[in-house]
Enzyme design. Structure first.
Site, mmCIF file in Angstrom:
data_model
loop_
_atom_site.group_PDB
_atom_site.id
_atom_site.type_symbol
_atom_site.label_atom_id
_atom_site.label_comp_id
_atom_site.label_asym_id
_atom_site.label_seq_id
_atom_site.Cartn_x
_atom_site.Cartn_y
_atom_site.Cartn_z
ATOM 1 N N CYS A 1 0.838 -1.200 0.000
ATOM 2 C CA CYS A 1 0.000 0.000 0.000
ATOM 3 C C CYS A 1 0.873 1.250 0.000
ATOM 4 O O CYS A 1 2.105 1.171 0.036
ATOM 5 C CB CYS A 1 -0.924 0.013 1.214
ATOM 6 S SG CYS A 1 -0.042 0.179 2.789
ATOM 7 N N CYS B 1 3.373 1.559 2.788
ATOM 8 C CA CYS B 1 4.625 0.833 2.543
ATOM 9 C C CYS B 1 5.587 1.689 1.725
ATOM 10 O O CYS B 1 6.796 1.700 1.968
ATOM 11 C CB CYS B 1 4.342 -0.471 1.814
ATOM 12 S SG CYS B 1 3.337 -1.641 2.730
ATOM 13 N N ASP C 1 10.938 22.151 -36.892
ATOM 14 C CA ASP C 1 12.132 22.339 -37.703
ATOM 15 C C ASP C 1 11.854 21.746 -39.086
ATOM 16 O O ASP C 1 11.061 20.805 -39.215
ATOM 17 C CB ASP C 1 13.316 21.628 -37.036
ATOM 18 C CG ASP C 1 14.564 21.701 -37.890
ATOM 19 O OD1 ASP C 1 14.940 22.818 -38.287
ATOM 20 O OD2 ASP C 1 15.148 20.632 -38.161
ATOM 21 N N ASP D 1 15.663 17.697 -34.401
ATOM 22 C CA ASP D 1 16.414 16.448 -34.474
ATOM 23 C C ASP D 1 17.091 16.078 -33.164
ATOM 24 O O ASP D 1 17.698 15.022 -33.056
ATOM 25 C CB ASP D 1 17.435 16.490 -35.603
ATOM 26 C CG ASP D 1 18.505 17.558 -35.394
ATOM 27 O OD1 ASP D 1 18.607 18.092 -34.274
ATOM 28 O OD2 ASP D 1 19.241 17.856 -36.341
ATOM 29 N N ASP E 1 19.226 21.078 -32.901
ATOM 30 C CA ASP E 1 18.222 21.986 -32.365
ATOM 31 C C ASP E 1 18.183 21.976 -30.842
ATOM 32 O O ASP E 1 17.183 22.372 -30.240
ATOM 33 C CB ASP E 1 16.843 21.622 -32.915
ATOM 34 C CG ASP E 1 16.784 21.736 -34.431
ATOM 35 O OD1 ASP E 1 17.213 22.782 -34.950
ATOM 36 O OD2 ASP E 1 16.327 20.790 -35.079
#
Length: 746
Positions: free
Chosen positions: A3, A6, A436, A640, A644
């Site tokens: 849970c 935990c 781009d 890319d 860029d």
């Protein structure tokens, strides 16, 4: 871990180790990601600290052994699932027949009139409930006592207390009735069957939850299973030997036969074949790979014999990097989940306090209404038990991780890698997408379309001089010029000097003359009046590369112009239409000339064009869009991932397109492995759908406890209904996340 409590205990144990800065725990995958100072501690010490806290842990294996480790983890999950199934079946057998018999007797009026039947049913209930507590309840009691030993509490603490309250109250009342200390209790005044039933229902819920978790985590297992366990390594005599893929080293040569999976990232040194990369890139069509081409480990060689040279192994392969990115994304948490974890840390003690207040409140109510002792204690036992059972915080811990696991896993199968929860949150808010041009909207493989002389020399001479000046440039347009010269068999002269002018072109000394090759801004305005170059090329989306000779004391004289085209990707136009249909603005950003840029933009349906922008100026354009008064508030940059990088970093969301074999180098928040622009709208839709599921799950988890605890405290829920509702809450949260697999996003 069982849970959200935990999760908090594991995080606390790990962060208590000197040198540990941050620990993020994923309940659904049973994993923790830790940032630590290697000079102060190591993974083994951190795992030992978590183990001492009551949660057995080992450092995660990576690289070549990751698939083996994941297989073992799956086996443990399956073992745990089968164990819960056995407990659930045993519990239902011990509870349901007796419960049905009681209902039948009660409905016919027998149970309240025949003391012998009451006693017999009481003994059967006691026996069956005792077996249930020993066999089924042992799992909960062991976990609860382990937590108690560490001075903590968890979900099993509440379940153990709830079952114990029901059982031991009933045992005391039953024994007292048999001894004559109180009047013999009716069966409906005992809660033996409730104790058995709640253990059965909770076990059933855990089994369903375990099955759902396995399904939610299937994406990583499927990715890891792509890598074959064995490979054919070639020796110096070209004889193949079967070895484990984990034993391959960089520079090893391997043979891959038709139908076999490629064992590691490699380069083709012999052969030609179609390769199915769909599980890595999401692209359904196979791609042709020949000598010199790179291939990705885990992809399928379809119809040809390939000899490969291994370039990456273990954790450096593209497949391993993809798995690491997916796991990192699945371990990340939004601020609201951190709030949920903080609540869960104090949740169990708070519920125990509420249960105590509930008991005191009903005792006072019974005294005020002159209830007899049996009725008062029966009511207290029922309502306290209901509060303890229904308040278990499992759903809080599962709400975010399960939705993340399904969303990022589905994305990985489609070639969409989402780095973390922040990327999802940013993607759903995007209102403008900046694209781009080269390599994103277009193929990124420019070719020479035409060569025109402006000074009386032949077109081959223009190409020869331009190629000589540009042969050491890495720019795609320069490579296109040099490539065309070589195709024509032209002898390319060696430059005496070479200087690159970023965003403009090159300046080189060739055969005693200084040549300028590049954009119109580089060569100036002096020269032939035919500055538009070859007729019709710009209208086809072409770029113009000018060749000029520098004059002493004067403006450069143009010698020729080379028209270069870059084909638009087949799916670019449909991707832009898709983005616009989603209500997103689109912008084309390129360093190319405006005529070529506008031609490309017109063909794909983009209205806003920012052309002739140098690489170092792209980030400034992004800043301008972010601060403009057009209403655009959140910008995504698609590029890319390398050239860029500044613009990707400046944008609110960076989407790196392509780079399936260089995942680690990408700078985007989201990486599209396939290189297809259609991945952009798909990634945004996936992000929106995943965030929607996360919010739904958190709402379901919170509202369940907010409504359920008061209902139980006020006596409106029985322990059995509480147990069923608690199990249902976990399954609902996980099941809701699994619905994301069927959500239409492409």
């Amino acid at each position: 871990m069982t849970c959200a409590s935990c999760v908090a205990h594991v995080r606390k144990a790990a962060e208590a180790v000197p040198g540990v800065d941050v620990c993020d725990v994923n309940l659904a995958r049973g994993m923790a990601g830790v940032q630590f100072d290697p000079l102060k501690t190591n993974p083994a010490e951190i795992a030992a600290a978590v183990t001492r806290a009551g949660y057995p842990a080992v450092p995660k294996e990576v690289g070549a052994d990751a698939a083996t480790a994941e297989t073992r983890r799956l086996q443990r999950q399956m073992h745990e699932s089968r164990a819960w199934f056995k407990r659930a079946v045993a519990g239902i057998i011990l509870w349901l027949p007796l419960e049905v018999t009681h209902w039948v007797l009660q409905s016919h009026g027998h149970a309240s009139h025949v003391p012998a039947q009451q006693t017999a049913m009481g003994w059967l209930s006691l026996a069956f409930s005792t077996i249930a507590l020993v066999y089924i309840g042992s799992r909960f009691y062991v976990s609860a006592f382990r937590a108690l030993r560490m001075r903590t509490s968890n979900m099993d603490t509440l379940i153990s207390l709830g079952a114990s309250v029901a059982y031991f109250y009933s045992l005391a009342y039953f024994v007292a009735g048999l001894s004559g200390a109180v009047s013999p209790p009716h069966l409906h005044q005992l809660y033996f069957m409730e104790a058995t039933g709640l253990l059965a229902l909770i076990s059933l819920g855990h089994w369903l939850e375990a099955r759902a978790r396995q399904s939610a985590g299937s994406a990583i297992r499927e990715l890891l299973n792509l890598a074959p366990s064995m490979a054919l390594r070639l020796d110096e005599q070209n004889t193949p030997h079967e070895v484990r893929s984990a034993e391959l080293q960089v520079s090893d040569r391997v043979l891959v036969r038709p139908g076999e999976r490629i064992p590691a990232d490699a380069v083709v040194i012999e052969g030609r074949s179609s390769v199915d990369e769909s599980m890595i890139t999401g692209e359904s069509l196979p791609v042709t790979r020949a000598s010199g081409d790179t291939v990705i480990g885990g992809t399928i060689n379809q119809d040809g014999r390939l000899i490969l040279r291994v370039t990456r192994t273990g954790g450096q392969t593209a497949l391993a990097q993809i798995v690491q990115l997916v796991e990192k994304a699945q371990s990340s948490k939004p601020p609201v989940q951190k709030l949920a974890d903080a609540v869960a840390a104090v949740f169990v003690p708070s519920v125990l306090l509420i249960a105590l207040i509930t008991g005191i409140g009903w005792w006072a109510w019974g005294a005020g209404h002159h209830w007899d002792a049996a009725t008062t204690w029966a009511t207290i036992a029922r309502n306290v038990c209901s509060v303890l059972i229904i308040a278990c915080p499992c759903a809080l811990g599962l709400a975010v991780p399960t939705a993340l696991m399904v969303g990022t896993g589905r994305g990985a199968k489609m070639g969409i890698l989402i780095r973390d929860i922040d990327a999802l949150q940013k993607a759903e808010k995007i209102d403008t997408v900046v694209l781009d041009k080269t390599g994103t909207v277009t193929q990124g493989r420019p070719v020479v379309a035409d060569v025109v002389s402006l000074d009386g020399m032949s077109s081959d001479e223009v190409l020869r001089l331009a190629a000589g000046a540009e042969q050491y440039s890495e720019h795609p347009l320069a490579k296109a010029v040099v490539g065309r010269a070589r195709e024509r068999g032209i002898s390319i002269p060696e430059p005496e000097s070479f200087r690159n002018e970023p965003g403009l072109g090159v300046v080189a000394d060739v055969e005693g003359q200084t040549l300028l090759v590049g954009s119109e801004n580089l060569v100036g305005t002096q020269g032939d009046s035919r500055t538009n170059g070859p007729t019709g090329v710009p209208a086809q989306g072409g770029s113009l590369v000018y060749l000029a000779r520098r004059q002493v004391g004067g403006e450069p004289v143009r010698l020729g112009v080379i028209a270069i085209t870059d084909q638009i990707k087949p799916d670019s136009a449909s991707a832009v239409r898709d983005l616009r249909s989603m209500g997103l603005n689109t912008v084309l950003l390129t360093g190319d000339n405006r005529t070529a840029a506008e031609s490309i933009a017109k063909q794909v349906g983009i209205d806003d064009v920012r052309a002739q922008v140098k690489p170092d100026q792209k980030a400034a354009v992004i800043r301008e869009l972010q601060s403009s008064s057009t209403g655009r508030t959140s910008i995504a940059m698609v590029g890319d991932g390398i050239n860029d990088a500044p613009a990707l970093a400046q944008a609110d969301l960076g989407i790196a397109i392509g780079g399936g074999s260089d995942i680690a180098k990408e700078t985007g928040d989201i990486v599209l492995i396939s290189g297809s622009l259609t991945g952009v709208p798909t990634a945004i839709r996936l992000s929106r759908a995943t965030m929607r599921k996360i919010r739904q799950n958190l709402f379901l988890a919170f509202i369940y406890n907010v409504l359920a605890i008061p209902l139980a405290a006020f006596g409106l829920l029985t322990p059995l209904i509480a147990a069923g509702a608690m199990a249902l809450s976990d399954v609902t949260v996980v099941g809701n996340a699994l619905l994301l697999r069927r959500t239409k996003i492409d």
